[in-house]
Design a protein around this motif. Structure first.
Motif, short mmCIF file in Angstrom:
data_model
loop_
_atom_site.label_atom_id
_atom_site.label_comp_id
_atom_site.label_asym_id
_atom_site.label_seq_id
_atom_site.Cartn_x
_atom_site.Cartn_y
_atom_site.Cartn_z
N ASN A 267 0.80 -1.23 0.00
CA ASN A 267 0.00 0.00 0.00
C ASN A 267 0.84 1.28 0.00
OD1 ASN A 267 -2.45 -1.32 -0.14
ND2 ASN A 267 -2.76 -1.35 2.07
N LYS A 268 2.10 1.17 -0.32
CA LYS A 268 2.91 2.38 -0.49
C LYS A 268 2.82 2.84 -1.95
CE LYS A 268 6.01 1.55 3.38
NZ LYS A 268 7.42 1.51 3.85
N TYR A 269 3.36 4.04 -2.21
CA TYR A 269 3.18 4.66 -3.52
C TYR A 269 4.51 4.85 -4.25
CZ TYR A 269 -1.63 5.75 -2.23
OH TYR A 269 -2.95 5.66 -1.86
N MET A 270 4.40 4.87 -5.57
CA MET A 270 5.55 5.14 -6.43
C MET A 270 5.91 6.62 -6.36
SD MET A 270 5.80 4.78 -10.59
CE MET A 270 5.72 2.99 -10.63
N ASN A 271 7.17 6.91 -6.07
CA ASN A 271 7.70 8.27 -6.08
C ASN A 271 8.68 8.44 -7.23
OD1 ASN A 271 6.27 8.80 -3.77
ND2 ASN A 271 8.04 8.77 -2.40
N LEU A 272 8.84 9.67 -7.70
CA LEU A 272 9.82 9.98 -8.73
C LEU A 272 11.01 10.68 -8.10
CD1 LEU A 272 7.38 9.30 -10.55
CD2 LEU A 272 8.11 11.15 -12.07
N PHE A 273 12.19 10.26 -8.50
CA PHE A 273 13.44 10.82 -7.97
C PHE A 273 14.23 11.38 -9.14
CE2 PHE A 273 17.92 10.49 -6.78
CZ PHE A 273 17.94 11.00 -5.50
N GLU A 274 14.50 12.68 -9.13
CA GLU A 274 15.18 13.32 -10.25
C GLU A 274 16.62 12.84 -10.35
OE1 GLU A 274 15.91 17.78 -12.14
OE2 GLU A 274 14.95 17.54 -10.18
N ALA A 275 17.00 12.39 -11.54
CA ALA A 275 18.36 11.91 -11.79
C ALA A 275 18.98 12.73 -12.92
CB ALA A 275 18.33 10.43 -12.16
N GLY A 276 20.20 12.40 -13.27
CA GLY A 276 20.88 13.13 -14.32
C GLY A 276 20.25 12.93 -15.68
N GLY A 277 20.42 13.90 -16.57
CA GLY A 277 19.95 13.78 -17.93
C GLY A 277 18.45 13.84 -18.09
N GLY A 278 17.74 14.33 -17.06
CA GLY A 278 16.29 14.43 -17.14
C GLY A 278 15.55 13.16 -16.78
N ASP A 279 16.26 12.09 -16.44
CA ASP A 279 15.61 10.84 -16.05
C ASP A 279 14.95 10.98 -14.68
OD1 ASP A 279 16.56 9.78 -18.38
OD2 ASP A 279 18.13 8.57 -17.44
N ARG A 280 13.98 10.11 -14.42
CA ARG A 280 13.35 10.02 -13.12
C ARG A 280 13.42 8.57 -12.66
NH1 ARG A 280 13.74 14.59 -14.21
NH2 ARG A 280 12.24 16.30 -13.96
N HIS A 281 14.06 8.33 -11.54
CA HIS A 281 14.11 6.99 -10.99
C HIS A 281 12.87 6.75 -10.13
CE1 HIS A 281 18.71 6.32 -11.56
NE2 HIS A 281 18.09 6.66 -12.65
N LEU A 282 12.49 5.50 -9.99
CA LEU A 282 11.24 5.14 -9.34
C LEU A 282 11.52 4.44 -8.02
CD1 LEU A 282 9.36 3.79 -12.50
CD2 LEU A 282 9.32 6.10 -11.54
N PHE A 283 10.95 4.98 -6.94
CA PHE A 283 11.14 4.44 -5.61
C PHE A 283 9.80 4.40 -4.88
CE2 PHE A 283 15.32 6.15 -6.56
CZ PHE A 283 16.20 5.22 -6.01
N ILE A 284 9.73 3.56 -3.85
CA ILE A 284 8.71 3.76 -2.83
C ILE A 284 9.43 4.26 -1.60
CG2 ILE A 284 7.01 2.15 -3.71
CD1 ILE A 284 7.97 0.05 -1.83
N GLY A 285 8.86 5.24 -0.92
CA GLY A 285 9.41 6.07 0.12
C GLY A 285 10.49 5.44 0.99
N PRO A 286 11.20 6.32 1.68
CA PRO A 286 10.98 7.76 1.78
C PRO A 286 11.67 8.59 0.70
CG PRO A 286 12.72 7.13 3.28
CD PRO A 286 12.24 5.85 2.63
N VAL A 287 12.34 7.95 -0.24
CA VAL A 287 13.09 8.66 -1.28
C VAL A 287 12.15 9.12 -2.39
CG1 VAL A 287 14.82 8.36 -3.09
CG2 VAL A 287 15.26 7.50 -0.79
#
Length: 345
Positions: A48-68
């Protein structure tokens, strides 16, 4: 009671209590904004946690579940592919291939992750929900599943687990998960979000169509550790395959390990024990070794080139252990020569 009747009674009880699944198939496009929820009722650490977006180099977004990462409320689905229109990125699979493969978001042409919206029953409430069932990695055979494995700051990163995979890393279990569509209108209002403080860029800002989140941090860790007394010199922040076009795989391909106690000294010791000349830490917890460095991956000697290595080590938060597909690279000094770190200008 006849033992043969019990399973049938249990099955009928489950059927009687289950939600009603509509028979009409769902379209492969979801235009309304949603969050992606992770479900695995047997694993409370991710359920029941949610997908977060984490800004990476080159405009990419990495996908995490919290707290990142930053909570994202405006995902859409286009032809079975999860999109985040404000950033111009979509879910793909590729890069950082070991026993599993990274799923992240980019605007480049990496193979897309294809999902099929499907009605299902919520495992907790029995309410009707829409799941995004993984179908395939573009241009690859169908099958496999999406999983999450532990990463830095008690977060979990999204990965693709290929069909028939028999390679299991006992130190980094990848937990199979189901992605569920939660319409933004079904969520309580949010007034603020935060970025992880595990990286050390001077200032970073991430914007969605509904909210903006900014985090500022001051570097509190040196960009490298002085290991010259142990016979290793720091030579720079080296790129992995995702930041290059040379067609090679790993920058240090000969051996690796991944631990919750990773430090640069521990990695150097691990590589020394294997007889390797080069040691590199990456993604906080990974250690890679090589007899040589891929020629096109040799790091630059500018101060700016060190910015890509900004993840704190799992074994010592006062140290930097690489970054997003970047290695904090150390070289074993030759016997009889002065062992000195590279000077960056």
């Amino acid at each position: 009671m006849n033992r043969k009747i019990i399973p049938a009674l249990l099955a009928s009880a489950v059927t009687a209590s289950a939600c009603t699944i509509p028979t009409d198939p769902l379209d492969n496009n979801i235009a309304y904004p949603f969050r992606a929820q992770v479900q695995n009722a047997t694993r409370p650490e991710v359920h029941n946690k949610y997908m977060n977006l984490f800004e990476a180099g080159g405009g990419d977004r990495h996908l995490f579940i919290g707290p990142v990462g930053v909570p994202t409320y405006d995902l859409t689905l286009v032809d079975g592919v999860i999109n985040h229109v404000p950033d111009g990125v979509r879910a793909v699979i590729g890069g950082e291939i070991d026993h599993t493969t990274k799923m992240f978001m980019t605007g480049r042409g990496d193979p897309r992750a294809i999902f099929k919206p499907t009605y299902a029953c919520n495992p907790d409430t029995d309410a009707l929900q829409i799941e995004l069932r993984f179908v395939t990695w573009q241009d690859q055979p169908t099958g496999g599943h999406i999983c999450v494995r532990s990463s830095f700051e008690e977060s979990h990163e999204f990965r693709y687990y290929p069909p028939g995979n028999t390679l299991v890393d006992p130190n980094r279990e990848c937990i199979k998960v189901t992605l569920v569509v939660i319409p933004t209108t079904d969520l309580p209002p949010q007034t603020s979000t935060t970025l992880s403080t595990s990286t050390i860029p001077a200032t970073s800002t991430t914007t969605t169509s509904t909210r903006t989140s900014t985090a500022t941090s001051t570097p509190s860790s040196a960009p490298f550790v002085d290991l010259t007394s142990s016979g290793f010199r720091f030579v720079g922040c080296a790129p992995e395959e995702r930041w290059t076009t040379d067609g090679a795989f790993r920058t240090l391909p000969d051996a690796s390990t991944s631990t919750d106690t990773n430090t640069n000294a521990a990695c150097a010791a691990f590589c020394t024990a294997g007889g390797f000349k080069y040691a590199g830490t990456e993604w906080s917890r990974e250690c890679w070794c090589g007899k040589a460095v891929v020629a096109t991956r040799w790091p630059a000697t500018t101060l700016a080139s060190l910015e890509g290595c900004n993840f704190r080590c799992t074994g010592d938060e006062g140290e930097i252990c690489g970054g997003d597909a970047r290695l904090s690279l150390y070289e074993k000094c030759d016997s009889g020569e002065a062992c000195e770190n590279v000077v960056f200008t």
